[in-house]
Enzyme design. Structure first.
Site, PDB file in Angstrom:
ATOM      1  N   ASN A 140     -25.457  -8.435  29.848  1.00  0.00           N
ATOM      2  CA  ASN A 140     -27.408  -8.806  29.433  1.00  0.00           C
ATOM      3  C   ASN A 140     -27.292  -9.807  28.703  1.00  0.00           C
ATOM      4  O   ASN A 140     -27.206  -9.010  26.778  1.00  0.00           O
ATOM      5  CB  ASN A 140     -27.722  -8.392  30.199  1.00  0.00           C
ATOM      6  CG  ASN A 140     -29.870  -9.224  30.162  1.00  0.00           C
ATOM      7  OD1 ASN A 140     -29.805 -10.125  30.673  1.00  0.00           O
ATOM      8  ND2 ASN A 140     -30.916  -8.400  29.978  1.00  0.00           N
ATOM      9  N   ASP A 198     -32.890  -2.561  28.762  1.00  0.00           N
ATOM     10  CA  ASP A 198     -33.034  -3.596  27.662  1.00  0.00           C
ATOM     11  C   ASP A 198     -32.620  -2.720  26.460  1.00  0.00           C
ATOM     12  O   ASP A 198     -33.219  -2.655  25.734  1.00  0.00           O
ATOM     13  CB  ASP A 198     -34.501  -4.674  27.465  1.00  0.00           C
ATOM     14  CG  ASP A 198     -34.507  -5.489  28.295  1.00  0.00           C
ATOM     15  OD1 ASP A 198     -33.037  -6.513  28.644  1.00  0.00           O
ATOM     16  OD2 ASP A 198     -35.589  -5.968  28.655  1.00  0.00           O
ATOM     17  N   GLY A 251     -31.599   2.065  32.285  1.00  0.00           N
ATOM     18  CA  GLY A 251     -32.802   1.407  31.280  1.00  0.00           C
ATOM     19  C   GLY A 251     -32.772   0.167  31.409  1.00  0.00           C
ATOM     20  O   GLY A 251     -31.869  -0.587  32.055  1.00  0.00           O
ATOM     21  N   ASP A 285     -27.684  -0.517  30.889  1.00  0.00           N
ATOM     22  CA  ASP A 285     -27.023   0.927  31.223  1.00  0.00           C
ATOM     23  C   ASP A 285     -28.885   1.099  32.361  1.00  0.00           C
ATOM     24  O   ASP A 285     -29.385   0.068  32.678  1.00  0.00           O
ATOM     25  CB  ASP A 285     -27.841   1.783  30.189  1.00  0.00           C
ATOM     26  CG  ASP A 285     -28.550   2.062  28.951  1.00  0.00           C
ATOM     27  OD1 ASP A 285     -29.447   1.468  29.707  1.00  0.00           O
ATOM     28  OD2 ASP A 285     -28.572   2.484  28.207  1.00  0.00           O
ATOM     29  N   ASN A 324     -26.492 -20.839  30.303  1.00  0.00           N
ATOM     30  CA  ASN A 324     -25.889 -19.672  29.457  1.00  0.00           C
ATOM     31  C   ASN A 324     -24.421 -19.593  30.340  1.00  0.00           C
ATOM     32  O   ASN A 324     -23.339 -19.316  29.410  1.00  0.00           O
ATOM     33  CB  ASN A 324     -26.710 -18.341  29.455  1.00  0.00           C
ATOM     34  CG  ASN A 324     -27.790 -18.547  28.701  1.00  0.00           C
ATOM     35  OD1 ASN A 324     -27.076 -19.039  27.358  1.00  0.00           O
ATOM     36  ND2 ASN A 324     -28.978 -18.122  29.272  1.00  0.00           N
ATOM     37  N   VAL A 339     -33.810  -6.252  37.503  1.00  0.00           N
ATOM     38  CA  VAL A 339     -33.106  -4.980  37.020  1.00  0.00           C
ATOM     39  C   VAL A 339     -32.353  -4.916  38.308  1.00  0.00           C
ATOM     40  O   VAL A 339     -32.429  -4.307  39.315  1.00  0.00           O
ATOM     41  CB  VAL A 339     -34.467  -4.491  36.740  1.00  0.00           C
ATOM     42  CG1 VAL A 339     -33.610  -2.898  35.790  1.00  0.00           C
ATOM     43  CG2 VAL A 339     -34.767  -4.557  35.912  1.00  0.00           C
ATOM     44  N   LEU A 340     -31.049  -4.477  38.053  1.00  0.00           N
ATOM     45  CA  LEU A 340     -29.592  -3.890  38.433  1.00  0.00           C
ATOM     46  C   LEU A 340     -30.055  -2.859  38.461  1.00  0.00           C
ATOM     47  O   LEU A 340     -30.683  -1.826  37.490  1.00  0.00           O
ATOM     48  CB  LEU A 340     -28.445  -4.215  37.955  1.00  0.00           C
ATOM     49  CG  LEU A 340     -27.807  -5.515  38.065  1.00  0.00           C
ATOM     50  CD1 LEU A 340     -26.754  -5.462  37.074  1.00  0.00           C
ATOM     51  CD2 LEU A 340     -27.973  -5.899  39.059  1.00  0.00           C
ATOM     52  N   HIS A 349     -30.697 -11.271  25.893  1.00  0.00           N
ATOM     53  CA  HIS A 349     -32.370 -10.996  26.201  1.00  0.00           C
ATOM     54  C   HIS A 349     -32.439 -12.344  24.798  1.00  0.00           C
ATOM     55  O   HIS A 349     -31.928 -12.508  23.937  1.00  0.00           O
ATOM     56  CB  HIS A 349     -32.346  -9.424  26.007  1.00  0.00           C
ATOM     57  CG  HIS A 349     -34.102  -9.796  25.369  1.00  0.00           C
ATOM     58  ND1 HIS A 349     -34.387  -9.264  26.922  1.00  0.00           N
ATOM     59  CD2 HIS A 349     -34.820  -9.226  24.985  1.00  0.00           C
ATOM     60  CE1 HIS A 349     -36.096  -8.724  26.358  1.00  0.00           C
ATOM     61  NE2 HIS A 349     -35.915  -9.328  25.565  1.00  0.00           N
ATOM     62  N   GLU A 351     -28.392 -18.962  22.329  1.00  0.00           N
ATOM     63  CA  GLU A 351     -27.833 -17.824  24.075  1.00  0.00           C
ATOM     64  C   GLU A 351     -26.471 -18.673  24.457  1.00  0.00           C
ATOM     65  O   GLU A 351     -25.718 -17.750  24.521  1.00  0.00           O
ATOM     66  CB  GLU A 351     -28.618 -18.173  24.633  1.00  0.00           C
ATOM     67  CG  GLU A 351     -30.471 -17.519  24.425  1.00  0.00           C
ATOM     68  CD  GLU A 351     -31.796 -17.748  25.645  1.00  0.00           C
ATOM     69  OE1 GLU A 351     -30.375 -18.809  26.140  1.00  0.00           O
ATOM     70  OE2 GLU A 351     -32.479 -17.207  25.696  1.00  0.00           O
TER      71      GLU A 351
END
Length: 208
Positions: free
Chosen positions: A123, A166, A164, A162, A17, A108-109, A125, A195
């Site tokens: 992101n 995903d 959370g 954000d 990607n 995960v950030l 997914h 993608e």
């Protein structure tokens, strides 16, 4: 050019990607972004090789590299994620990145980077969110879950990041059919080209 958005791409694996973003940057005369750095949380990511071939500065920010072997071994998953996230934030700020793209970034950030770059992190997914998202849902795990659930379609989603997992606003979705005889590999092979389209479209959307 000064008016191009400065982009940091975070990666963990092969970087197909990332390659789609590099290819678009090279081929589109009016490309609104410039990739200024590629950073990985794993030192063996082939994506780093892709960055080097394209002349893009690349960095590795792994838990062991940041904390040292002993401290990393004694740290919780959350502590390691925060240490890497903070190192990525410092890197992005040093390079004056406007936007962060997670292109197959398998961590995960958390913490300050999510606040400081709020509305400016996307992101990719490998499923149609909000289905098949959340902790543990990455790579093959997602495709296995889709097949196990007997879904008739799948695809990929580019969304804002954000606090959370995903859960951010969806910018782009691409759909593909799920065939009765699909395996994880055949389903992934059908989704992968989508993608590459979606991540470019998502970044162009954010550049607006």
């Amino acid at each position: 050019m000064a008016d191009k958005k400065r982009v940091a791409v975070l990666v963990s694996g092969g970087g197909t990607n990332l390659q789609a973003l590099i290819d678009y940057q090279k081929s589109a005369a009016a490309c609104p972004y410039q990739i200024v750095l590629v950073a990985s949380n794993t030192k063996n990511a082939y994506a780093l090789e892709r960055a080097n071939k394209a002349g893009i500065p690349s960095y590795v920010k792994s838990p062991v590299g940041i904390l040292g072997k002993e401290k990393a071994a004694a740290s919780s998953r959350e502590e390691k994620m925060t240490a890497v996230s903070d190192a990525m934030l410092a890197l992005c700020k040093e390079n004056k990145a406007d936007i962060i793209v997670l292109a197959g970034y398998l961590s995960v950030l958390s913490g300050a980077i999510v606040q400081e770059y709020s509305g400016r992190i996307i992101n990719l997914h490998p499923a149609l969110l909000p289905k098949f998202g959340g902790v543990g849902m990455w790579g093959e795990n997602v495709h296995k879950a889709v097949l196990a659930a007997g879904e008739k379609e799948s695809g990929c989603t580019v969304h804002l990041v954000d606090a959370g997992c995903d859960t951010g606003k969806i910018l782009v979705q691409k759909r593909v059919p799920v065939m009765p005889d699909d395996t994880v590999e055949t389903l992934y092979a059908r989704i992968a080209p989508k993608e590459h389209e979606a991540i470019v479209e998502g970044l162009l959307e954010l550049c607006k």
